[in-house]
Design a protein around this motif. Structure first.
Motif, PDB file in Angstrom:
ATOM      1  N   ASN A   1     -68.761  -6.690 -21.843  1.00 23.41           N
ATOM      2  CA  ASN A   1     -67.828  -5.871 -22.621  1.00 23.41           C
ATOM      3  C   ASN A   1     -67.879  -4.394 -22.256  1.00 23.41           C
ATOM      4  N   ALA A   2     -68.686  -4.016 -21.292  1.00 24.99           N
ATOM      5  CA  ALA A   2     -68.848  -2.600 -20.952  1.00 24.99           C
ATOM      6  C   ALA A   2     -67.532  -1.915 -20.574  1.00 24.99           C
ATOM      7  N   PRO A   3     -66.686  -2.496 -19.705  1.00 25.75           N
ATOM      8  CA  PRO A   3     -65.423  -1.820 -19.375  1.00 25.75           C
ATOM      9  C   PRO A   3     -64.526  -1.637 -20.600  1.00 25.75           C
ATOM     10  N   MET A   4     -64.468  -2.658 -21.451  1.00 26.42           N
ATOM     11  CA  MET A   4     -63.629  -2.568 -22.647  1.00 26.42           C
ATOM     12  C   MET A   4     -64.160  -1.490 -23.598  1.00 26.42           C
ATOM     13  N   GLU A   5     -65.482  -1.438 -23.780  1.00 29.91           N
ATOM     14  CA  GLU A   5     -66.063  -0.445 -24.682  1.00 29.91           C
ATOM     15  C   GLU A   5     -65.835   0.975 -24.167  1.00 29.91           C
ATOM     16  N   LEU A   6     -65.989   1.186 -22.875  1.00 34.19           N
ATOM     17  CA  LEU A   6     -65.716   2.503 -22.304  1.00 34.19           C
ATOM     18  C   LEU A   6     -64.244   2.870 -22.462  1.00 34.19           C
ATOM     19  N   PHE A   7     -63.368   1.896 -22.249  1.00 31.94           N
ATOM     20  CA  PHE A   7     -61.934   2.130 -22.431  1.00 31.94           C
ATOM     21  C   PHE A   7     -61.634   2.507 -23.880  1.00 31.94           C
ATOM     22  N   GLN A   8     -62.183   1.752 -24.811  1.00 32.39           N
ATOM     23  CA  GLN A   8     -61.927   2.031 -26.222  1.00 32.39           C
ATOM     24  C   GLN A   8     -62.459   3.401 -26.638  1.00 32.39           C
ATOM     25  N   ASP A   9     -63.640   3.765 -26.156  1.00 35.42           N
ATOM     26  CA  ASP A   9     -64.171   5.106 -26.438  1.00 35.42           C
ATOM     27  C   ASP A   9     -63.257   6.184 -25.871  1.00 35.42           C
ATOM     28  N   PHE A  10     -62.792   5.965 -24.652  1.00 35.68           N
ATOM     29  CA  PHE A  10     -61.896   6.918 -24.000  1.00 35.68           C
ATOM     30  C   PHE A  10     -60.614   7.102 -24.809  1.00 35.68           C
ATOM     31  N   VAL A  11     -60.007   5.987 -25.199  1.00 37.22           N
ATOM     32  CA  VAL A  11     -58.741   6.045 -25.935  1.00 37.22           C
ATOM     33  C   VAL A  11     -58.948   6.645 -27.329  1.00 37.22           C
ATOM     34  N   GLU A  12     -60.040   6.280 -28.012  1.00 32.63           N
ATOM     35  CA  GLU A  12     -60.303   6.843 -29.342  1.00 32.63           C
ATOM     36  C   GLU A  12     -60.504   8.351 -29.270  1.00 32.63           C
ATOM     37  N   ASP A  13     -61.273   8.815 -28.298  1.00 34.61           N
ATOM     38  CA  ASP A  13     -61.487  10.265 -28.150  1.00 34.61           C
ATOM     39  C   ASP A  13     -60.175  10.978 -27.845  1.00 34.61           C
ATOM     40  N   TRP A  14     -59.405  10.400 -26.945  1.00 32.01           N
ATOM     41  CA  TRP A  14     -58.134  10.999 -26.566  1.00 32.01           C
ATOM     42  C   TRP A  14     -57.183  11.013 -27.765  1.00 32.01           C
ATOM     43  N   ASP A  15     -57.132   9.921 -28.516  1.00 32.93           N
ATOM     44  CA  ASP A  15     -56.265   9.837 -29.684  1.00 32.93           C
ATOM     45  C   ASP A  15     -56.665  10.878 -30.734  1.00 32.93           C
ATOM     46  N   HIS A  16     -57.983  11.059 -30.914  1.00 31.11           N
ATOM     47  CA  HIS A  16     -58.458  12.056 -31.881  1.00 31.11           C
ATOM     48  C   HIS A  16     -58.001  13.463 -31.475  1.00 31.11           C
ATOM     49  N   VAL A  17     -58.178  13.810 -30.208  1.00 37.73           N
ATOM     50  CA  VAL A  17     -57.758  15.122 -29.715  1.00 37.73           C
ATOM     51  C   VAL A  17     -56.242  15.265 -29.826  1.00 37.73           C
ATOM     52  N   TYR A  18     -55.514  14.217 -29.486  1.00 28.71           N
ATOM     53  CA  TYR A  18     -54.058  14.237 -29.553  1.00 28.71           C
ATOM     54  C   TYR A  18     -53.579  14.489 -30.979  1.00 28.71           C
ATOM     55  N   ARG A  19     -54.138  13.748 -31.934  1.00 37.25           N
ATOM     56  CA  ARG A  19     -53.715  13.914 -33.330  1.00 37.25           C
ATOM     57  C   ARG A  19     -54.071  15.291 -33.872  1.00 37.25           C
ATOM     58  N   ARG A  20     -55.268  15.796 -33.511  1.00 38.87           N
ATOM     59  CA  ARG A  20     -55.671  17.128 -33.962  1.00 38.87           C
ATOM     60  C   ARG A  20     -54.732  18.183 -33.394  1.00 38.87           C
ATOM     61  N   ASP A  21     -54.469  18.121 -32.091  1.00 45.32           N
ATOM     62  CA  ASP A  21     -53.590  19.103 -31.460  1.00 45.32           C
ATOM     63  C   ASP A  21     -52.165  18.995 -31.991  1.00 45.32           C
ATOM     64  N   ARG A  22     -51.697  17.783 -32.201  1.00 46.70           N
ATOM     65  CA  ARG A  22     -50.342  17.592 -32.734  1.00 46.70           C
ATOM     66  C   ARG A  22     -50.218  18.193 -34.126  1.00 46.70           C
ATOM     67  N   SER A  23     -51.245  17.997 -34.939  1.00 53.27           N
ATOM     68  CA  SER A  23     -51.233  18.550 -36.291  1.00 53.27           C
ATOM     69  C   SER A  23     -51.218  20.074 -36.262  1.00 53.27           C
ATOM     70  N   ILE A  24     -52.046  20.653 -35.428  1.00 58.16           N
ATOM     71  CA  ILE A  24     -52.096  22.117 -35.320  1.00 58.16           C
ATOM     72  C   ILE A  24     -50.767  22.660 -34.825  1.00 58.16           C
ATOM     73  N   LEU A  25     -50.211  22.047 -33.787  1.00 56.63           N
ATOM     74  CA  LEU A  25     -48.926  22.515 -33.254  1.00 56.63           C
ATOM     75  C   LEU A  25     -47.803  22.346 -34.270  1.00 56.63           C
ATOM     76  N   SER A  26     -47.835  21.247 -35.000  1.00 61.14           N
ATOM     77  CA  SER A  26     -46.829  21.021 -36.030  1.00 61.14           C
ATOM     78  C   SER A  26     -46.919  22.101 -37.107  1.00 61.14           C
ATOM     79  N   ASP A  27     -48.141  22.414 -37.518  1.00 59.20           N
ATOM     80  CA  ASP A  27     -48.317  23.471 -38.517  1.00 59.20           C
ATOM     81  C   ASP A  27     -47.840  24.810 -37.988  1.00 59.20           C
ATOM     82  N   VAL A  28     -48.131  25.111 -36.740  1.00 60.95           N
ATOM     83  CA  VAL A  28     -47.703  26.376 -36.143  1.00 60.95           C
ATOM     84  C   VAL A  28     -46.189  26.448 -36.086  1.00 60.95           C
TER      85      VAL A  28
END
Length: 156
Positions: free
Chosen positions: A95-122
């Protein structure tokens, strides 16, 4: 292999030979432990390098647009299996490739949502308001966005 400390001698008592033998065994054990530690460290470094290469491949695939922040493994697995970095990571665990993929996507999604929220507020809190029309150029939009962000408390 003969060791002068263990060879029977008329000058050494049995207890001295036993002490020398115990010391020799401890030295051999320490050398073996050191060898095993070096092998284990080398394996760890190699596995880390393989995982880093796989993460780089994920970034490359993401920059190509084949992965987005909310991608799911089952939809991109087929594409990633063909990558040369997939096999070495798979050897680290099924499961190592899947776990690395999921970590990658979760981190990216977190950054995306945070940045989207900040930009939306601005954008919504801008005093003069940012108006985007069909004829608005990207350069003008980024200039207005940066101007509004300069006065936003969310950016600090």
């Amino acid at each position: 292999r003969s060791d002068a400390r263990i060879v029977p001698s008329s000058f050494m008592s049995d207890s001295d030979r036993q002490l020398y033998f115990a010391d020799a065994v401890m030295e051999l054990q320490a050398a073996e432990d050191d060898k095993q530690r070096r092998i284990r460290d080398a394996r760890r470094r190699a596995e880390k390098a393989q995982r880093d290469a796989y993460r780089d491949a994920l970034r490359r695939v993401a920059s190509e647009g084949k992965i987005v922040p909310h991608s799911q493994w089952r939809f991109v697995e087929e594409y990633l299996v063909g990558d040369e970095t997939y096999g070495p990571v798979l050897s680290q665990g099924r499961n190592a490739p899947m776990e690395l993929f999921q970590d990658f996507v979760e981190d990216w999604d977190h950054v995306y949502r945070r940045d989207r929220s900040i930009l939306s507020d601005v954008v919504h809190d801008a005093k003069k308001g940012i108006v985007v029309k069909v004829e608005t150029k990207y350069k003008d939009f980024t200039h207005d966005l940066l101007e509004a962000a300069a006065y936003s408390s969310d950016m600090y």
